[in-house]
Design an enzyme around this catalytic site. Sequence first.
Site, PDB file in Angstrom:
ATOM      1  N   VAL A  62       1.644  28.086   1.034  1.00  0.00           N
ATOM      2  CA  VAL A  62       0.668  28.654   0.108  1.00  0.00           C
ATOM      3  C   VAL A  62      -0.520  27.708  -0.034  1.00  0.00           C
ATOM      4  O   VAL A  62      -0.348  26.489  -0.050  1.00  0.00           O
ATOM      5  CB  VAL A  62       1.309  28.852  -1.289  1.00  0.00           C
ATOM      6  CG1 VAL A  62       0.306  29.375  -2.296  1.00  0.00           C
ATOM      7  CG2 VAL A  62       2.500  29.779  -1.212  1.00  0.00           C
ATOM      8  N   CYS A  63      -1.718  28.284  -0.169  1.00  0.00           N
ATOM      9  CA  CYS A  63      -2.912  27.504  -0.526  1.00  0.00           C
ATOM     10  C   CYS A  63      -3.775  28.385  -1.425  1.00  0.00           C
ATOM     11  O   CYS A  63      -3.274  29.324  -2.045  1.00  0.00           O
ATOM     12  CB  CYS A  63      -3.673  27.028   0.712  1.00  0.00           C
ATOM     13  SG  CYS A  63      -4.470  28.339   1.649  1.00  0.00           S
ATOM     14  N   ARG A  64      -5.060  28.119  -1.494  1.00  0.00           N
ATOM     15  CA  ARG A  64      -5.935  28.909  -2.363  1.00  0.00           C
ATOM     16  C   ARG A  64      -6.179  30.304  -1.797  1.00  0.00           C
ATOM     17  O   ARG A  64      -6.067  31.293  -2.504  1.00  0.00           O
ATOM     18  CB  ARG A  64      -7.272  28.190  -2.580  1.00  0.00           C
ATOM     19  CG  ARG A  64      -8.177  28.885  -3.590  1.00  0.00           C
ATOM     20  CD  ARG A  64      -9.492  28.163  -3.764  1.00  0.00           C
ATOM     21  NE  ARG A  64     -10.374  28.330  -2.619  1.00  0.00           N
ATOM     22  CZ  ARG A  64     -11.150  29.388  -2.402  1.00  0.00           C
ATOM     23  NH1 ARG A  64     -11.168  30.375  -3.248  1.00  0.00           N
ATOM     24  NH2 ARG A  64     -11.905  29.452  -1.333  1.00  0.00           N
ATOM     25  N   MET A  90      -3.256  31.759  -3.431  1.00  0.00           N
ATOM     26  CA  MET A  90      -3.166  31.883  -4.892  1.00  0.00           C
ATOM     27  C   MET A  90      -4.206  32.857  -5.443  1.00  0.00           C
ATOM     28  O   MET A  90      -4.020  33.393  -6.532  1.00  0.00           O
ATOM     29  CB  MET A  90      -3.328  30.500  -5.546  1.00  0.00           C
ATOM     30  CG  MET A  90      -2.155  29.567  -5.309  1.00  0.00           C
ATOM     31  SD  MET A  90      -0.552  30.221  -5.883  1.00  0.00           S
ATOM     32  CE  MET A  90      -0.779  30.126  -7.673  1.00  0.00           C
TER      33      MET A  90
END
Length: 98
Positions: A62-64, A90
């Site tokens: 997961v990242c932005r 996210m």
Amino acid sequence: MKTMTAQEVQEYMNNNKAVSIIDVRETEEVKAGKIPGAVNIPLGLIEFRLQDIDKSQEHIMVCRSGSRSGMATNILTGRGYNVINMDGGMMAWDGPTE
């Protein structure tokens, strides 16, 4: 590259207790909120922290927005890890955060 939507990740978490989520955002970004139980390993450190990632387990990256986690997914897949990139990162997550 294997991918899941944020909604699929949330459903997967609801049905599987032992889900490993690795958040590859920078530490400052994670302070704003992360998926509960996610472990923060910034993308720039991923190759230095391989010993902290269980090769026998599946991991959701997961990242932005899904871009950096995609890079991490490629790096880890190339090293024999079983990883899935969360599309949209996210920004697409509407579940709980901590």
